[in-house]
Design a protein around this motif. Sequence first.
Motif, PDB file in Angstrom:
ATOM      1  N   TYR A   1      12.249 -30.408  76.017  1.00 52.98           N
ATOM      2  CA  TYR A   1      10.978 -31.303  76.761  1.00 52.98           C
ATOM      3  C   TYR A   1      10.321 -31.527  77.936  1.00 52.98           C
ATOM      4  O   TYR A   1       9.514 -32.166  77.866  1.00 52.98           O
ATOM      5  CB  TYR A   1      12.015 -32.186  76.067  1.00 52.98           C
ATOM      6  CG  TYR A   1      12.062 -32.873  74.793  1.00 52.98           C
ATOM      7  CD1 TYR A   1      10.345 -32.728  73.119  1.00 52.98           C
ATOM      8  CD2 TYR A   1      13.241 -32.587  73.759  1.00 52.98           C
ATOM      9  CE1 TYR A   1      11.071 -33.431  72.332  1.00 52.98           C
ATOM     10  CE2 TYR A   1      13.329 -32.160  72.593  1.00 52.98           C
ATOM     11  CZ  TYR A   1      11.687 -32.656  71.372  1.00 52.98           C
ATOM     12  OH  TYR A   1      11.993 -32.736  69.961  1.00 52.98           O
TER      13      TYR A   1
ATOM     14  N   ASN B   1       4.233 -39.855  74.410  1.00 57.16           N
ATOM     15  CA  ASN B   1       4.980 -40.287  73.168  1.00 57.16           C
ATOM     16  C   ASN B   1       5.833 -38.943  72.866  1.00 57.16           C
ATOM     17  O   ASN B   1       6.812 -38.972  72.074  1.00 57.16           O
ATOM     18  CB  ASN B   1       3.507 -39.752  72.255  1.00 57.16           C
ATOM     19  CG  ASN B   1       2.864 -40.540  72.264  1.00 57.16           C
ATOM     20  OD1 ASN B   1       2.733 -42.072  72.839  1.00 57.16           O
ATOM     21  ND2 ASN B   1       1.221 -40.470  71.684  1.00 57.16           N
TER      22      ASN B   1
ATOM     23  N   GLU C   1       8.988 -40.478  74.363  1.00 56.22           N
ATOM     24  CA  GLU C   1       9.929 -41.600  73.275  1.00 56.22           C
ATOM     25  C   GLU C   1      10.427 -40.322  72.141  1.00 56.22           C
ATOM     26  O   GLU C   1      11.944 -41.462  71.522  1.00 56.22           O
ATOM     27  CB  GLU C   1       8.633 -42.321  72.716  1.00 56.22           C
ATOM     28  CG  GLU C   1       8.073 -43.745  73.748  1.00 56.22           C
ATOM     29  CD  GLU C   1       7.266 -44.578  73.000  1.00 56.22           C
ATOM     30  OE1 GLU C   1       6.807 -44.189  72.242  1.00 56.22           O
ATOM     31  OE2 GLU C   1       6.633 -45.539  73.904  1.00 56.22           O
ATOM     32  N   GLU C   2      10.187 -39.745  71.628  1.00 54.76           N
ATOM     33  CA  GLU C   2      10.182 -38.809  70.016  1.00 54.76           C
ATOM     34  C   GLU C   2      11.925 -38.652  70.932  1.00 54.76           C
ATOM     35  O   GLU C   2      12.623 -38.712  70.545  1.00 54.76           O
ATOM     36  CB  GLU C   2       9.428 -37.886  69.973  1.00 54.76           C
ATOM     37  CG  GLU C   2       9.664 -36.738  68.732  1.00 54.76           C
ATOM     38  CD  GLU C   2       8.774 -35.383  68.762  1.00 54.76           C
ATOM     39  OE1 GLU C   2       9.504 -34.718  68.361  1.00 54.76           O
ATOM     40  OE2 GLU C   2       7.836 -35.625  68.612  1.00 54.76           O
TER      41      GLU C   2
ATOM     42  N   LYS D   1      13.888 -40.134  68.775  1.00 55.21           N
ATOM     43  CA  LYS D   1      14.087 -39.759  67.012  1.00 55.21           C
ATOM     44  C   LYS D   1      15.395 -38.822  67.444  1.00 55.21           C
ATOM     45  O   LYS D   1      16.889 -38.037  67.324  1.00 55.21           O
ATOM     46  CB  LYS D   1      13.855 -38.824  67.387  1.00 55.21           C
ATOM     47  CG  LYS D   1      13.415 -37.557  65.516  1.00 55.21           C
ATOM     48  CD  LYS D   1      12.376 -37.400  65.512  1.00 55.21           C
ATOM     49  CE  LYS D   1      12.191 -36.294  63.572  1.00 55.21           C
ATOM     50  NZ  LYS D   1      11.286 -35.675  64.046  1.00 55.21           N
ATOM     51  N   GLU D   2      15.273 -37.807  68.984  1.00 53.15           N
ATOM     52  CA  GLU D   2      16.235 -36.632  68.932  1.00 53.15           C
ATOM     53  C   GLU D   2      17.729 -36.819  69.901  1.00 53.15           C
ATOM     54  O   GLU D   2      18.658 -36.388  70.287  1.00 53.15           O
ATOM     55  CB  GLU D   2      15.665 -35.689  70.244  1.00 53.15           C
ATOM     56  CG  GLU D   2      14.517 -34.751  69.574  1.00 53.15           C
ATOM     57  CD  GLU D   2      14.850 -34.623  68.264  1.00 53.15           C
ATOM     58  OE1 GLU D   2      15.918 -33.847  67.824  1.00 53.15           O
ATOM     59  OE2 GLU D   2      14.289 -33.901  67.393  1.00 53.15           O
TER      60      GLU D   2
END
Length: 482
Positions: free
Chosen positions: A211, A229, A232-233, A237-238
Motif C-alpha cells: 500500500y 482514499n 483509508e481503505e 478495511k484491511e
Amino acid sequence: MVPWISTHQYIRANPPTESLAEIPKKSKYISHESAIKLIKREKDPHRVLKLFKMVANQKGFNHNHSTYAVTLHKLACLKEFEHVDSVLHQMTYETCRFHESIFINLMAHFSKSSLHNRVVEMFNAIQPIVREKPSLKAISTCLNLLVDSNQIGLARSFLLHTKTTLGLHPNTCILNILVKHHCKNGNLESAFDVVKEMKLSDASYPNLITYSTLMDGLCEKGRLEEAINLFEEMVSKEKIIPDALTYNILINGFCRGGKVDRAIKIVDFMKKNGCNPNVFNYSTLMNGFCKEGNLLEAKRVFIEMKDEGLHLDKIGYTTFINCLCRAGEIDEAIGFLKEMEEKDHITCNIILVGLCKYDRTYEALEMLQRLAYEDVYLDKCSYRIVLNSLCKLGDLQKATGLVGVMASRGFLPHFATSNELLVGLCEGGSVVDAAMVLAVLVQMRFNPEPRVWSRLVEVMCRERRLLATFELVDMLTKDGVN
C-alpha cells in the motif's frame, strides 16, 4: 694442537650418505583458509585459476563451498565469464555441499554486465548443483534484478517458470517487487492489476509495503485524493496499521502539491493514532513551509521537534538552515550551524550560497578559510561557490589566490569560471597572474578555450614578454591544447 683439515679433505674422508639435491624439501600444505586468502589477493584471472587447480592437486585436499565461492566471485569481478562457466561445470562433479548464495552472487554480477539471460541461468542452476529447490530469497533476488533492468517480459516468464516447473508460488515480498516497478515507471494501472492478483492468495496478500508503494506512486502523479482514499481503505478495511514512513509519503505528497495545510492534518492524525512523528516527518513538513516562504511556521515545527525530545540529526538541521538561508536569515542559520555536532559540506555549502547571494562574499571567503581548520570536509563545490562570487564581484586578486588554494587541494574550478578569470586578468593588465593561473590549471588537465589562451598570447606579445610567450605556447601545445 689439533691439525687443520680442509673442507675438501673432510668431505673425501666422510662422504655424505645422500646429496643435498636428494634430500626432499618439506612442502607447505595450503589449507582452505590459506587458499581463500591467496585467491582474494590475486588480480590476474589466470593466476586465480592456477591457484585453484594447484591446491586441488594436494594430497587429501578437496575444494569446498568457500573455495568455489571466492574463486567464482573473483572471476566474475574480473568479468572472466568463460572461466566462470568452466568452474561451474566442475562443480557438477563435486560431492561437497553447496549453498545457493554462490548463484545469488553470480546473478548480481551478470545483471551488472547486462547479461540478463544469464541471471535466469544462474537461478536455474541452483537446484541441479545445490540439490535443493531455490529459496524465496533466490526468487526475489532474481526477479528484482530483472525488474530493475526493465526486463519485464523475462521477469514474467521467470515467475511462470517458478510456478509450473518448480511449484514455487511467489509470496507478498516477491510480488511487491512488480508493484514497485510499475509505480516507478508511472504505470499505476498495471500496479493495481498485480495487487488484484495478490489478493487471490493468502501467501501473497498485500501488506503495508504494498500500500505504501501504491500511495507513493499516486502522490508522484499528483493524485493525492486517491492516495488518501487508498490510505483509508488500508486502515479501515484491511486493518493495516501505518508506520511513520507511510505517513511521510502522504506528508511529502501534500507538501510537494502545495497543500501544506493538509500535510499538517496528516501529522495531527499520526499523533492521535499513537504514531509519533519522527525527524523525517518534521523535516518534510518544514520543507513544505519553506517552499511556501512561511518561515514562521517552519520555525514552529523546528521548535516542536526539539520540545518532543527528538535528537536532531544532520537532515533536521540542514532542512531548517536551508529554510533560513532562503529567507535571508543568514546570521540565524550560522548560529544553528554552530549547534550541529557533525557539520558536513552540504550544510556549509547552503550557508556559503546564502552569504554570496546576499552580497556577503567576503564573509563566505572567511568562513571557507576557517572551516578548513575545523575538521570540516569541504568539497569542490564549497570553493567553487565562493570563487564564482569573487569573479562576479571583479575581485580577481582574491580569486587568483583562491584558485591556488583549490589547486593545492586537488579541486578544479568550473570551466566557464576559469576562462572568465583568465580573460579578466588579461584585460586588467595582470598578465603575469594570468600566465601563473593558466599554468596551474593546465597541470590539472584544464583545457582552456582557444579564445582565452590566444588572448593571453596576444597581450604578452604586446607587452614584449617574448620568452614568457614562447614558454606558454610550448606548455599549451605540449599538453595537447589546440
